[in-house]
Design a protein around this motif. Structure first.
Motif, PDB file in Angstrom:
ATOM      1  N   SER A 156       9.774  -7.879   6.489  1.00  0.00           N
ATOM      2  CA  SER A 156       8.594  -7.578   5.889  1.00  0.00           C
ATOM      3  C   SER A 156       7.384  -8.544   5.779  1.00  0.00           C
ATOM      4  CB  SER A 156       9.028  -6.587   4.529  1.00  0.00           C
ATOM      5  OG  SER A 156       9.436  -7.855   3.635  1.00  0.00           O
ATOM      6  N   VAL A 157       7.876  -9.658   5.944  1.00  0.00           N
ATOM      7  CA  VAL A 157       6.913 -11.054   5.789  1.00  0.00           C
ATOM      8  C   VAL A 157       5.855 -10.833   7.028  1.00  0.00           C
ATOM      9  CG1 VAL A 157       6.569 -13.443   5.942  1.00  0.00           C
ATOM     10  CG2 VAL A 157       8.438 -12.339   4.719  1.00  0.00           C
ATOM     11  N   PHE A 158       6.448 -10.353   8.199  1.00  0.00           N
ATOM     12  CA  PHE A 158       5.787 -10.324   9.348  1.00  0.00           C
ATOM     13  C   PHE A 158       5.030  -9.020   9.896  1.00  0.00           C
ATOM     14  CE2 PHE A 158       9.146 -13.445   9.322  1.00  0.00           C
ATOM     15  CZ  PHE A 158       8.216 -14.717   9.437  1.00  0.00           C
ATOM     16  N   VAL A 159       5.106  -7.819   9.226  1.00  0.00           N
ATOM     17  CA  VAL A 159       4.744  -6.648   9.514  1.00  0.00           C
ATOM     18  C   VAL A 159       3.618  -6.241   8.474  1.00  0.00           C
ATOM     19  CG1 VAL A 159       6.712  -5.943  10.987  1.00  0.00           C
ATOM     20  CG2 VAL A 159       6.465  -5.305   8.716  1.00  0.00           C
ATOM     21  N   ASP A 160       2.667  -5.324   9.096  1.00  0.00           N
ATOM     22  CA  ASP A 160       1.467  -4.728   8.108  1.00  0.00           C
ATOM     23  C   ASP A 160       2.264  -3.657   7.485  1.00  0.00           C
ATOM     24  OD1 ASP A 160       0.509  -1.997   9.185  1.00  0.00           O
ATOM     25  OD2 ASP A 160       1.063  -3.435  10.760  1.00  0.00           O
ATOM     26  N   ASP A 161       1.756  -3.196   6.353  1.00  0.00           N
ATOM     27  CA  ASP A 161       2.370  -2.272   5.368  1.00  0.00           C
ATOM     28  C   ASP A 161       2.377  -0.822   6.071  1.00  0.00           C
ATOM     29  OD1 ASP A 161       3.012  -1.885   2.569  1.00  0.00           O
ATOM     30  OD2 ASP A 161       1.831  -0.199   2.856  1.00  0.00           O
ATOM     31  N   PHE A 162       1.801  -0.301   7.041  1.00  0.00           N
ATOM     32  CA  PHE A 162       1.772   0.854   7.716  1.00  0.00           C
ATOM     33  C   PHE A 162       3.238   0.734   8.348  1.00  0.00           C
ATOM     34  CE2 PHE A 162      -2.828   1.885   7.055  1.00  0.00           C
ATOM     35  CZ  PHE A 162      -2.408   3.137   6.587  1.00  0.00           C
ATOM     36  N   THR A 163       3.449  -0.105   9.314  1.00  0.00           N
ATOM     37  CA  THR A 163       4.562  -0.574  10.078  1.00  0.00           C
ATOM     38  C   THR A 163       5.768  -0.668   9.303  1.00  0.00           C
ATOM     39  OG1 THR A 163       3.208  -1.522  11.799  1.00  0.00           O
ATOM     40  CG2 THR A 163       5.629  -2.052  11.928  1.00  0.00           C
ATOM     41  N   ARG A 164       5.576  -1.474   8.298  1.00  0.00           N
ATOM     42  CA  ARG A 164       6.746  -1.502   7.285  1.00  0.00           C
ATOM     43  C   ARG A 164       7.355  -0.273   6.582  1.00  0.00           C
ATOM     44  NH1 ARG A 164       7.297  -1.648   2.139  1.00  0.00           N
ATOM     45  NH2 ARG A 164       4.975  -1.850   1.606  1.00  0.00           N
ATOM     46  N   ARG A 165       6.239   0.788   6.172  1.00  0.00           N
ATOM     47  CA  ARG A 165       6.823   1.873   5.833  1.00  0.00           C
ATOM     48  C   ARG A 165       7.347   2.762   6.733  1.00  0.00           C
ATOM     49  NH1 ARG A 165       3.822   4.047   1.027  1.00  0.00           N
ATOM     50  NH2 ARG A 165       2.711   2.252  -0.099  1.00  0.00           N
ATOM     51  N   ASN A 166       6.942   2.811   8.113  1.00  0.00           N
ATOM     52  CA  ASN A 166       7.590   3.664   9.224  1.00  0.00           C
ATOM     53  C   ASN A 166       8.963   2.934   9.377  1.00  0.00           C
ATOM     54  OD1 ASN A 166       5.326   5.186   9.145  1.00  0.00           O
ATOM     55  ND2 ASN A 166       4.427   4.217  11.032  1.00  0.00           N
ATOM     56  N   LEU A 167       8.980   1.763   9.516  1.00  0.00           N
ATOM     57  CA  LEU A 167      10.177   1.152   9.526  1.00  0.00           C
ATOM     58  C   LEU A 167      11.492   1.394   8.612  1.00  0.00           C
ATOM     59  CD1 LEU A 167       9.455  -2.596  10.895  1.00  0.00           C
ATOM     60  CD2 LEU A 167      10.674  -0.480  11.949  1.00  0.00           C
ATOM     61  N   ILE A 168      10.951   1.533   7.014  1.00  0.00           N
ATOM     62  CA  ILE A 168      11.847   1.914   6.048  1.00  0.00           C
ATOM     63  C   ILE A 168      12.287   3.531   6.369  1.00  0.00           C
ATOM     64  CG2 ILE A 168      11.918   2.360   3.469  1.00  0.00           C
ATOM     65  CD1 ILE A 168      10.104  -0.108   3.323  1.00  0.00           C
ATOM     66  N   ALA A 169      11.166   4.230   6.721  1.00  0.00           N
ATOM     67  CA  ALA A 169      11.362   5.597   6.899  1.00  0.00           C
ATOM     68  C   ALA A 169      12.652   5.876   7.881  1.00  0.00           C
ATOM     69  CB  ALA A 169      10.325   6.324   7.047  1.00  0.00           C
ATOM     70  N   PHE A 170      12.405   5.065   8.891  1.00  0.00           N
ATOM     71  CA  PHE A 170      13.296   5.159  10.023  1.00  0.00           C
ATOM     72  C   PHE A 170      14.638   4.832   9.691  1.00  0.00           C
ATOM     73  CE2 PHE A 170      15.207   3.205  13.954  1.00  0.00           C
ATOM     74  CZ  PHE A 170      15.560   4.504  14.688  1.00  0.00           C
ATOM     75  N   ALA A 171      14.880   3.669   9.047  1.00  0.00           N
ATOM     76  CA  ALA A 171      16.123   3.117   8.407  1.00  0.00           C
ATOM     77  C   ALA A 171      16.681   4.195   7.459  1.00  0.00           C
ATOM     78  CB  ALA A 171      15.944   1.659   7.784  1.00  0.00           C
ATOM     79  N   GLN A 172      16.072   4.873   6.763  1.00  0.00           N
ATOM     80  CA  GLN A 172      16.561   5.756   5.812  1.00  0.00           C
ATOM     81  C   GLN A 172      17.072   6.855   6.778  1.00  0.00           C
ATOM     82  OE1 GLN A 172      13.198   6.616   3.537  1.00  0.00           O
ATOM     83  NE2 GLN A 172      13.887   5.316   1.697  1.00  0.00           N
ATOM     84  N   LYS A 173      16.283   7.390   7.699  1.00  0.00           N
ATOM     85  CA  LYS A 173      16.748   8.462   8.537  1.00  0.00           C
ATOM     86  C   LYS A 173      18.256   8.241   9.303  1.00  0.00           C
ATOM     87  CE  LYS A 173      14.906  11.382  12.650  1.00  0.00           C
ATOM     88  NZ  LYS A 173      13.975  11.488  13.300  1.00  0.00           N
ATOM     89  N   ILE A 174      18.552   7.138   9.624  1.00  0.00           N
ATOM     90  CA  ILE A 174      19.773   6.648  10.491  1.00  0.00           C
ATOM     91  C   ILE A 174      20.680   6.053   9.707  1.00  0.00           C
ATOM     92  CG2 ILE A 174      18.328   6.489  12.698  1.00  0.00           C
ATOM     93  CD1 ILE A 174      18.546   3.517  12.522  1.00  0.00           C
ATOM     94  N   GLY A 175      20.318   6.068   8.222  1.00  0.00           N
ATOM     95  CA  GLY A 175      21.195   5.632   7.489  1.00  0.00           C
ATOM     96  C   GLY A 175      21.686   4.086   7.152  1.00  0.00           C
ATOM     97  N   LEU A 176      20.503   3.249   7.451  1.00  0.00           N
ATOM     98  CA  LEU A 176      20.711   1.908   7.322  1.00  0.00           C
ATOM     99  C   LEU A 176      20.401   1.343   5.755  1.00  0.00           C
ATOM    100  CD1 LEU A 176      19.035   0.251  10.451  1.00  0.00           C
ATOM    101  CD2 LEU A 176      21.589   0.629  10.017  1.00  0.00           C
ATOM    102  N   LEU A 177      19.655   2.090   5.205  1.00  0.00           N
ATOM    103  CA  LEU A 177      19.521   1.755   3.743  1.00  0.00           C
ATOM    104  C   LEU A 177      20.714   2.305   2.807  1.00  0.00           C
ATOM    105  CD1 LEU A 177      15.692   1.707   3.281  1.00  0.00           C
ATOM    106  CD2 LEU A 177      17.252   0.074   3.926  1.00  0.00           C
ATOM    107  N   GLN A 178      21.508   1.753   1.906  1.00  0.00           N
ATOM    108  CA  GLN A 178      22.416   2.407   1.304  1.00  0.00           C
ATOM    109  C   GLN A 178      22.350   2.143  -0.109  1.00  0.00           C
ATOM    110  OE1 GLN A 178      24.540   4.215   3.013  1.00  0.00           O
ATOM    111  NE2 GLN A 178      23.904   3.596   5.017  1.00  0.00           N
TER     112      GLN A 178
END
Length: 327
Positions: free
Chosen positions: A305-327
């Motif tokens: 998250s240090v290296f990506v802008d906020d819109f990208t970070r939000r989309n990456l988190i949403a994708f991670a939630q979708k495929i179950g990487l956030l527990q």
């Protein structure tokens, strides 16, 4: 696009990853609730049971807050705990963000998103909007959002997407579905319904219990420190600072931005004490954190998250939630 002030973000990540209770930096996930008034009574939102005073932020206070956060962030969420279009000067709130070179995003239930509001969105150049619809049928919508109007919400969302196509200042648009018992099994139908309609992102989001305020009993199972205590800062419309973005009711005040500088609040005794408890593995015993079901985040997400802008970070988190990487 690289985010603003990478060095500050690096210091936040370093503080978390090294287990330090003091930030020595400034959080980079900022939410400022411009109003906590709402026109719905959603079953998955603690706004309906919150005892926090109702009101709208003054432009003077918002200007002060943005002046303090703008050196560190490039995006601010203006819809922490209410329906932002109920603020009588929501468009001026967006313009205030832009005067401080900060992008503004809003989340709406779409009931007030008529053509007049849509045209105003394009005029002020709102940077991002989340259309929170959460249902694929009138029946599930009625269970989730008592007092709402499914047909009106759909029509407003569709018209907004249609109008957006020809606009130069079109906001990054997400259509959102919060997964809940009341809409179980509708995720695929929802995604099909909105695919190809003009949204930039279709988000299927897990339901959170907002520190135990909604969604039944929950006991925190992990002793891993919550990253939100390091990376995020939330401010109510009246300047009070709650524990985090999951604590909408404001049960534990961490400071008052009308009286103290935000840079002082984020490292005050109250915040350091909660971080200290998390670092000691005592989060499950905390009256608020112990009931929270916010997911743990692995260190690559924190460092990344240090290296990506906020819109990208939000989309990456949403994708991670979708495929179950956030527990």
């Amino acid at each position: 696009m690289f985010p603003r002030n990478i060095y500050n973000r690096f210091k936040v990540a370093r503080s978390y990853l090294l287990g330090r209770e003091r930030l020595g930096a400034f959080p980079f996930e900022i939410a400022i609730g411009i109003t906590n008034r709402c026109n719905l009574d959603c079953v998955f939102c603690p706004n309906r049971i919150s005892r926090h005073p109702r009101g709208d932020i003054s432009l003077e206070l918002l200007d002060s807050l943005l002046r303090q956060v703008s050196p560190f962030v490039d995006v601010v969420d203006l819809s922490f705990d209410g329906e932002p279009f109920l603020h009588p000067a929501w468009d001026e709130c967006v313009e205030t963000c832009h005067r401080h070179d900060v992008r503004a995003i809003l989340q709406t239930n779409c009931l007030l998103l008529d053509e007049t509001t849509a045209r105003k969105i394009f005029r002020v150049g709102l940077d991002g909007i989340i259309l929170s619809l959460d249902a694929a049928s009138p029946e599930s919508y009625a269970r989730l959002k008592p007092g709402g109007d499914y047909g009106k919400a759909l029509q407003n969302a569709e018209n907004f997407l249609r109008l957006s196509r020809g606009e130069r200042k079109r906001p990054h648009t997400t259509v959102q579905f919060v997964r809940a018992p009341e809409n179980a099994g509708e995720e695929k139908a929802f995604a099909r319904r909105w695919r190809g309609r003009g949204a930039d992102f279709i988000r299927i989001k897990p339901r959170f219990n907002f520190s135990g305020s909604v969604g039944g009993e929950y006991r925190r199972r992990t002793t891993k420190p919550c990253v939100l205590l390091w990376t995020s800062l939330t401010v109510h419309w009246d300047g009070t600072v709650p524990l985090c973005c999951m604590e909408i009711e404001g049960l534990q005040s961490m400071g008052d931005a009308r009286r103290d500088a935000l840079a002082d609040i984020v490292d005050n005794d109250a915040y350091r004490e909660v971080r200290r408890r998390h670092l000691a593995g005592l989060a499950p015993r905390h009256a608020i954190c112990g009931r929270c079901d916010a997911p743990s985040v692995a260190w690559p997400f924190v460092f990344g998250s240090v290296f990506v802008d906020d819109f990208t970070r939000r989309n990456l988190i949403a994708f991670a939630q979708k495929i179950g990487l956030l527990q």
